[in-house]
Design a protein around this motif. Structure first.
Motif, PDB file in Angstrom:
ATOM      1  N   GLN A   1      98.167  38.775  34.963  1.00  0.00           N
ATOM      2  CA  GLN A   1      99.425  38.496  35.499  1.00  0.00           C
ATOM      3  C   GLN A   1      99.272  37.062  36.199  1.00  0.00           C
ATOM      4  O   GLN A   1     100.403  36.545  36.253  1.00  0.00           O
ATOM      5  CB  GLN A   1      99.857  39.552  36.627  1.00  0.00           C
ATOM      6  N   ALA A   2      98.143  36.558  36.575  1.00  0.00           N
ATOM      7  CA  ALA A   2      98.272  35.225  36.939  1.00  0.00           C
ATOM      8  C   ALA A   2      96.668  34.902  36.879  1.00  0.00           C
ATOM      9  O   ALA A   2      95.709  36.054  36.628  1.00  0.00           O
ATOM     10  CB  ALA A   2      98.465  35.481  38.656  1.00  0.00           C
ATOM     11  N   ILE A   3      96.381  33.687  37.259  1.00  0.00           N
ATOM     12  CA  ILE A   3      94.936  33.115  36.942  1.00  0.00           C
ATOM     13  C   ILE A   3      94.279  32.720  38.088  1.00  0.00           C
ATOM     14  O   ILE A   3      93.295  31.904  38.236  1.00  0.00           O
ATOM     15  CB  ILE A   3      94.764  32.021  35.897  1.00  0.00           C
ATOM     16  N   GLY A   4      94.551  33.400  39.326  1.00  0.00           N
ATOM     17  CA  GLY A   4      93.936  33.187  40.577  1.00  0.00           C
ATOM     18  C   GLY A   4      94.349  32.159  41.164  1.00  0.00           C
ATOM     19  O   GLY A   4      93.390  31.413  42.101  1.00  0.00           O
ATOM     20  N   ASP A   5      95.692  31.403  41.011  1.00  0.00           N
ATOM     21  CA  ASP A   5      95.991  30.129  41.829  1.00  0.00           C
ATOM     22  C   ASP A   5      96.198  30.292  43.359  1.00  0.00           C
ATOM     23  O   ASP A   5      96.171  29.504  43.887  1.00  0.00           O
ATOM     24  CB  ASP A   5      96.865  29.576  40.873  1.00  0.00           C
ATOM     25  N   GLU A   6      96.675  31.497  43.651  1.00  0.00           N
ATOM     26  CA  GLU A   6      96.986  31.864  44.914  1.00  0.00           C
ATOM     27  C   GLU A   6      95.740  31.902  45.987  1.00  0.00           C
ATOM     28  O   GLU A   6      94.741  32.066  45.430  1.00  0.00           O
ATOM     29  CB  GLU A   6      97.745  33.121  45.169  1.00  0.00           C
ATOM     30  N   PRO A   7      96.181  31.773  47.072  1.00  0.00           N
ATOM     31  CA  PRO A   7      94.969  31.420  48.194  1.00  0.00           C
ATOM     32  C   PRO A   7      94.269  32.903  48.283  1.00  0.00           C
ATOM     33  O   PRO A   7      94.976  34.047  48.304  1.00  0.00           O
ATOM     34  CB  PRO A   7      95.608  31.149  49.523  1.00  0.00           C
ATOM     35  N   ASP A   8      93.021  32.809  48.486  1.00  0.00           N
ATOM     36  CA  ASP A   8      92.165  34.099  48.464  1.00  0.00           C
ATOM     37  C   ASP A   8      90.820  33.737  49.260  1.00  0.00           C
ATOM     38  O   ASP A   8      90.527  32.456  49.463  1.00  0.00           O
ATOM     39  CB  ASP A   8      92.110  34.845  46.977  1.00  0.00           C
ATOM     40  N   VAL A   9      89.876  34.726  49.444  1.00  0.00           N
ATOM     41  CA  VAL A   9      88.635  34.425  50.051  1.00  0.00           C
ATOM     42  C   VAL A   9      88.016  33.444  48.877  1.00  0.00           C
ATOM     43  O   VAL A   9      87.911  33.717  47.849  1.00  0.00           O
ATOM     44  CB  VAL A   9      87.751  35.738  49.969  1.00  0.00           C
ATOM     45  N   GLU A  10      87.404  32.147  49.529  1.00  0.00           N
ATOM     46  CA  GLU A  10      86.988  31.306  48.550  1.00  0.00           C
ATOM     47  C   GLU A  10      85.532  30.479  49.203  1.00  0.00           C
ATOM     48  O   GLU A  10      85.736  30.289  50.554  1.00  0.00           O
ATOM     49  CB  GLU A  10      87.792  30.066  48.284  1.00  0.00           C
ATOM     50  N   SER A  11      84.800  30.532  48.561  1.00  0.00           N
ATOM     51  CA  SER A  11      83.561  29.717  49.024  1.00  0.00           C
ATOM     52  C   SER A  11      83.465  28.513  48.205  1.00  0.00           C
ATOM     53  O   SER A  11      83.907  28.317  46.898  1.00  0.00           O
ATOM     54  CB  SER A  11      82.224  30.389  48.793  1.00  0.00           C
ATOM     55  N   SER A  12      82.799  27.373  48.812  1.00  0.00           N
ATOM     56  CA  SER A  12      82.706  25.999  48.192  1.00  0.00           C
ATOM     57  C   SER A  12      81.711  25.285  48.403  1.00  0.00           C
ATOM     58  O   SER A  12      80.646  25.681  49.459  1.00  0.00           O
ATOM     59  CB  SER A  12      84.032  25.254  48.520  1.00  0.00           C
ATOM     60  N   SER A  13      81.279  24.441  47.462  1.00  0.00           N
ATOM     61  CA  SER A  13      79.872  23.650  47.852  1.00  0.00           C
ATOM     62  C   SER A  13      80.179  22.715  48.703  1.00  0.00           C
ATOM     63  O   SER A  13      79.129  22.479  49.404  1.00  0.00           O
ATOM     64  CB  SER A  13      79.460  22.952  46.481  1.00  0.00           C
ATOM     65  N   ALA A  14      81.464  22.298  49.171  1.00  0.00           N
ATOM     66  CA  ALA A  14      81.749  21.416  50.132  1.00  0.00           C
ATOM     67  C   ALA A  14      81.376  22.075  51.708  1.00  0.00           C
ATOM     68  O   ALA A  14      81.085  21.286  52.489  1.00  0.00           O
ATOM     69  CB  ALA A  14      83.021  20.803  49.976  1.00  0.00           C
ATOM     70  N   THR A  15      81.653  23.253  51.789  1.00  0.00           N
ATOM     71  CA  THR A  15      81.739  23.901  53.094  1.00  0.00           C
ATOM     72  C   THR A  15      80.321  24.709  53.124  1.00  0.00           C
ATOM     73  O   THR A  15      80.507  25.698  54.166  1.00  0.00           O
ATOM     74  CB  THR A  15      83.017  24.874  52.986  1.00  0.00           C
ATOM     75  N   LEU A  16      79.350  24.517  52.335  1.00  0.00           N
ATOM     76  CA  LEU A  16      77.999  25.271  52.342  1.00  0.00           C
ATOM     77  C   LEU A  16      77.436  25.141  53.655  1.00  0.00           C
ATOM     78  O   LEU A  16      77.036  23.767  54.018  1.00  0.00           O
ATOM     79  CB  LEU A  16      77.268  24.958  51.446  1.00  0.00           C
TER      80      LEU A  16
END
Length: 1119
Positions: free
Chosen positions: A358-373
């Motif tokens: 229905q969507a490809i997950g573009d809306e904000p959600d719980v996210e982890s990133s290499s920048a905020t490790l």
């Protein structure tokens, strides 16, 4: 004893799955491996998954990969199996078969540590393929085209490294530079030499890049770098202008981007808030979706959560790696993202599903990133999330899967004609009890009570409503015909009505018609034949007196481009069916006659259109079948010669207790036959009804299935079940490791719901998707999200009493204090004051060194196997009293069967032991055992001297005590023979003989003797871990044994299995196959090309038709 093995329900579990354009053209198909079966699936326009092709390859498929040569329109399939050969297949759309393009031998057969086949990796540009073993060996094959644009394959190039274990292999996308492959490897050479264990503790996994130099035709290790010891999987990252190249390394708790000459980019995988600290998070399956401008990965964890991984890159430098929570679906063994916006999820256990994006997950959600490790003293800081309902996916279809079948019984609890198969399937919250009945599943589309509101009544139809109608049909161009007992009413399109009346007092009893011809039968046996002339009038053509009353009649359909059909079939009460001619030259002449076992009740001609390159790939001429429903419930079918009208190739099948009524229907644009007996049947070429006082419209779900099923959900993984025969209830024991009890889960859920759902004013806020029907249910379904995980030593278990007729649980007892149930039986003790009791064997705080207890009822006492001891208990005032025991069993008792005073005990790794209980001495003696060690997984008592068993390597075998030994033991009055005789090498004094041996190729979990159809032969049914059901039928005549063993021999020679495994070697994988004929191989006979069929038939002195008839007969004995 000779047996015929036939798989009734193919394996439903999926080991691996790939997607690609295998048929050429725009549509994408999914190729799935189900153990030894290769299937090709395709979602149709409505999003329902259809099976295009299913092939038994008689070998274990371990890995699948697809590749496409540069500039080609079509994908090839590469298979790694246990055959020691690499096989490349192409799907032939015209013939609907897999063509073997290449088969290259490189090693021994069997699943071995150092023989390649476990891993496959393909260069993204389709120039090379690497096939790897678990240890040491890797081979690279170069793929190319010859001048005729045919696929060519090189000799293998070695990339071996001894003392190295491989964990995962993938191709690296480096555009059109030399092909590269990446592997996660662990070198154990030092750990092998070091006896202190120091080196083993310090062993380190490495990521290694191999380069294939196309100029030098040589493979070299290009680059190697340390990687987390938790690394378990590699995913190719697009390169060559589409992306930064390199690989994603999925490790415990992390996803790391690695490439040669690029710093590691690491991000932590978000974890569920309720996960115990000791548990890590591993990625179990992955899929990549690539479009022109972007690409993303979907990675699924072992708990079912799917994450979307994106790379923020600048040409070939990766700046940031982001992992965002996407959705939660049940744990899969493979994910396939299709171009048409579907996600196919091949579940590890339970039903497979097709989802739509229905969507490809573009809306904000719980996210982890290499920048905020964040790195702390304890390591990297985790990121937490809470699973939620679907936001990006919606499920649109599911494919039933029985995997794994834990236990099975065949009983007729519903008092139907055929017994039902009750099987315990699935694992954890996705467990179910499935009730299987032979037949196709149907869905009711509409029901309307007659006379109902939606059906309008018309008064000016021209029909006579004062008399019953024998037939109403369209006739000629556009007019209606009503046949009633006293005449025929012909209603023209302009409303004019022509009436034909019967002569004298005679009435019409039967009628048969097609769109241009009508034949009526009068009482007394006179036939009158009418035709529609050029003006559309119905004209009487001919009369004919039969010798007696007519039981039924039918006219064949008018062939294309003809004015009339030539054949009329007449059934009479003298047990005969006659074919009469309707040609003007020899009208009403009898062309042929067929005698049948009982008076025919209903006749139907079924015309099969000519087809070129049909579903089985062969060309079929048009043919005409005559079907007859006889009064004794048998359906009789014969082929009508389209020129002479002669009848040949008669077949029959018992359908039910009532005479079948036959009707013509259309299924998928083809003529088919509906037979209504005590159960409805559909006769169709594979690959509307009024019932009672309601008009029902049905559609048939999936053609080609053997069973339809009803599922009743269960709470934990089911272990065993027993039948309470008096009240027809099932008692099921269920247990799971590392989960919380129902009360703890409820309390936790309430807490979460209170935290998440309370708004400022204290009311529960509506969910984002607007409170649909789904939201009224439980906030998070356990089936989708799985149970919260507890520490691994914690067990939960329950005992359930279930009424299968209403599907209601009448009693559910949850066990407390870390206790789990593993065995169950019904017991009637000597003193009858309690009646039938239920004995359940449990374990407290079970640690896995198989310690289990097993119980069985025997002579008014309870017989229990506890570890290596067999004990007999009686019921005391407060507890069970131990009466007698035998401690001489080798390992652990896993099954007990009793018959008279004999006890048949199955040991976990030493096959069967036969014991005798001597009442006067109160002693248990072991008097016979097996000479072969067997790891038992299932057992069944066949007769006084015979046991059937299955072992964990996928073999089924029968052992029998020699007749003279059996007589000697029964006739021994003092028991001295058993007592004092010494066994050889600590074994029993006598040995059993193995009389049957067969490799099924799948771990058999349950065996049961049953007859699935009324009047059918008794056979031994087996269920397997992969969710397949099979049967072993004993042959009754020596001729059949000779015929089928010769057919099997010719099939082995002329039609070797698809994956390159030798059929004989496969069925003898552990022990030589003995006295079992493989029906699955024999049933591939109709799929052979016609000239090959004739060749084999000539060798057997038969015609292909006779061989097909034999195959059908033996199948009809089973199901």
């Amino acid at each position: 004893m000779y047996l015929y093995n036939l798989t009734l329900q193919q394996a439903t579990g999926i080991v691996c799955a790939i997607n690609g354009n295998f048929s050429g053209g725009k549509t994408q198909e999914i190729a799935v491996a189900r153990g030894k079966v290769l299937d090709l699936l395709r979602p149709d326009d409505n999003g329902k998954i259809q099976t295009l092709l299913s092939v038994d390859v008689f070998g274990a498929i371990r890995s699948l990969a697809q590749f496409r040569l540069t500039g080609a329109q079509k994908d090839y399939i590469v298979i790694g199996s246990d055959s020691g050969r690499i096989v490349i297949l192409e799907y032939n759309k015209e013939k609907n078969v897999f063509d073997k393009v290449h088969q290259e031998t490189f090693g021994k057969s069997g699943c071995r540590r150092i023989v390649p086949g476990q891993y496959l990796a393909v260069d993204p540009k389709g120039r090379a393929v690497m096939i790897g073993a678990c240890e040491k060996q890797k081979l690279v094959y170069v793929l190319n085209r010859d001048t005729a644009a045919r696929l060519t394959i090189s000799s293998p190039l070695e990339a071996h490294k001894s003392h190295t274990i491989s964990y995962s292999v993938c191709g690296v996308d480096c555009g059109f530079d030399n092909p590269m492959f990446a592997a996660i490897e662990l070198d154990y050479s030092e750990a092998d030499q070091d006896s202190t264990g120091q080196a083993a503790a310090e062993a380190q996994k490495h990521l290694t890049f191999y380069e294939l130099d196309l100029g030098l035709n040589h493979v070299s290790r290009k680059w190697s770098d340390q990687v987390d010891n938790g690394a378990n999987m590699l995913v190719t990252v697009p390169g060559g202008g589409d992306g930064p190249s390199g690989v994603l390394v999925c490790a415990e708790n992390f996803v790391i981007y690695k490439n040669q000459g690029h710093p590691d980019v690491r991000a932590v995988i978000p974890r569920r808030g309720d996960l115990p600290a000791e548990r890590g998070v591993l990625i179990v399956s992955a899929a990549m979706h690539k479009q022109k401008s972007m690409f993303f990965f979907l990675l699924q964890t072992e708990y079912g959560d799917v994450f979307k991984v994106t790379l923020d890159h600048d040409n070939d430098r990766v700046k940031e790696l982001k992992i965002k929570y996407f959705d939660t679906i049940p744990v899969t063994s493979a994910l396939c993202v299709l171009k048409s916006g579907f996600l196919f999820a091949a579940s590890e256990f339970g039903n497979h599903a097709l989802y739509q994006f229905q969507a490809i997950g573009d809306e904000p959600d719980v996210e982890s990133s290499s920048a905020t490790l964040m790195e702390t003293d304890e390591g990297f800081q985790p990121i937490y999330f809470q699973p939620r309902r679907f936001k990006n996916l919606v499920r649109i279809d599911q494919v039933e899967s029985l995997m794994p079948i834990m236990d099975m019984k065949v009983v007729n609890l519903f008092d139907e004609e055929a017994p039902q198969v009750f099987s315990l399937c699935g694992r954890g919250p996705r467990s179910s009890l499935r009730i299987l009945r032979p037949g196709l599943g149907i869905s009711e589309m509409a029901v309307s009570q007659l006379p109902g509101v939606p059906i309008e009544e018309v008064s000016d139809s021209g029909f006579l409503d004062t008399t019953p109608s024998l037939a109403v049909s369209l006739i000629g161009d556009d007019s209606l015909m009503q046949v009633h007992p006293s005449g025929i009413r012909h209603i023209r399109e302009d409303g004019r009505i022509n009436e034909w009346r019967t002569p004298g007092k005679r009435t019409i009893v039967k009628v048969g018609s097609n769109r241009l011809q009508v034949v009526i039968a009068l009482s007394g046996g006179e036939l009158i034949y009418f035709e529609v002339d050029m003006t559309g009038q119905l004209m009487e053509v001919e009369k004919h007196e039969m010798s007696g009353d007519v039981a039924c009649l039918d006219i064949a359909p008018v062939p294309e481009g003809r004015q009339r059909s030539r054949f009329l079939a007449v059934g009479s009460y003298d047990n005969c069916i006659r074919i009469l001619s309707l040609d003007p030259d020899d009208c009403m002449q009898v062309l042929s006659l067929q005698s049948v076992s009982s008076p025919p009740e209903s006749l139907l001609f079924l015309e099969v259109q000519a087809s070129i390159g049909g579903e089985d790939g062969a060309d079929h001429p048009a043919s005409l079948f005559l079907n007859a429903g006889l009064q004794n419930g048998v359906l009789f079918r014969t082929v009508v010669d389209m020129v002479t009208g002669q009848l040949s190739d008669a077949r029959s099948r018992f359908l039910g207790l009532r005479a079948p009524k036959l009707f013509s229907v259309v299924v998928r644009g083809r003529h088919a036959m509906l037979c209504l007996s005590s159960r409805p049947w559909l006769g169709y070429i594979h690959q509307v009804a009024v019932a009672g006082d309601a008009l029902r419209v049905f559609t048939i779900e999936r053609l080609g299935e053997t069973f339809n099923e009803t599922a009743i959900p269960l709470r934990y993984t089911p272990r065993k079940f027993v039948l309470q025969p008096k009240r027809k209830l099932l008692v099921i024991i269920e247990s799971d490791q590392g989960a919380f009890t129902a009360e703890e889960r409820e309390a936790y859920k309430k807490e979460c719901f209170d935290d998440a759902g309370m708004g400022e004013n204290g009311k529960v806020e509506q969910m984002e998707n607007g409170g649909d029907d789904e939201d009224k249910e439980d906030p998070l379904s356990d089936e989708q999200f799985g149970y919260p995980k507890a520490e691994s030593g914690k067990w939960v278990s329950c005992i359930r009493v279930l009424d299968p007729r209403t599907a209601n649980t009448t009693c559910l007892l949850e066990l407390q204090d870390n206790e789990a149930a593993f065995s169950i039986c019904m017991v009637n003790f000597h003193d009858k004051e309690y009646g039938t009791l239920l004995a359940v064997g449990t374990a407290k705080g079970l640690q896995f060194l198989p310690k289990r207890s097993l119980a069985c009822w025997f002579q008014g006492r309870l017989l229990a196997g506890i570890g290596p001891m067999l004990r007999l208990y009686d019921l005391g005032k407060r507890r069970l009293l131990r009466k007698c025991e035998n401690k001489l069993f080798p390992n652990t008792i896993t099954s007990i069967h009793t018959y008279r005073d004999r006890i048949y005990v199955g040991d976990i790794q030493e096959s069967f032991h036969y014991c005798k209980y001597r009442r006067d001495e109160n002693q248990l003696y072991i008097f016979a055992d097996d000479s072969v060690p067997r790891w038992l997984t299932a057992s069944y008592h066949v007769d006084f001297d015979t046991m059937a068993g299955a072992d964990k390597f996928g073999n089924i075998y029968f052992v029998r005590l020699p007749q003279d030994v059996s007589d000697e033991i029964e006739e021994d009055p003092t028991g001295g023979k058993i007592k004092w005789e010494q066994g050889k090498l600590n074994g029993a004094p006598n040995k059993m003989e193995e009389i049957v041996q067969f490799h099924v190729g799948d771990v058999v979990t349950c065996l049961q003797k049953a007859s699935l159809i009324p009047g059918g032969g008794e056979c031994l049914l087996y269920g397997t871990v992969m969710g397949s059901l099979g049967a072993l039928l004993a042959f009754t005549s020596r001729d059949d044994v000779d015929f089928f063993s010769h057919l099997e021999m010719h099939m082995r020679q002329e039609h070797p299995p698809l994956c390159g495994r030798d059929h004989m070697a496969y069925r003898s994988a552990y022990f030589p196959v003995k006295d079992v004929i493989d029906g699955d191989l024999c049933e591939q006979f109709p799929t052979l090309p016609m000239d090959l069929q004739r060749k084999i038939a000539d060798e057997l002195d038969r015609t292909p038709g006779e061989i097909l008839k034999k195959l059908e007969e033996v199948r009809n004995k089973i199901i």
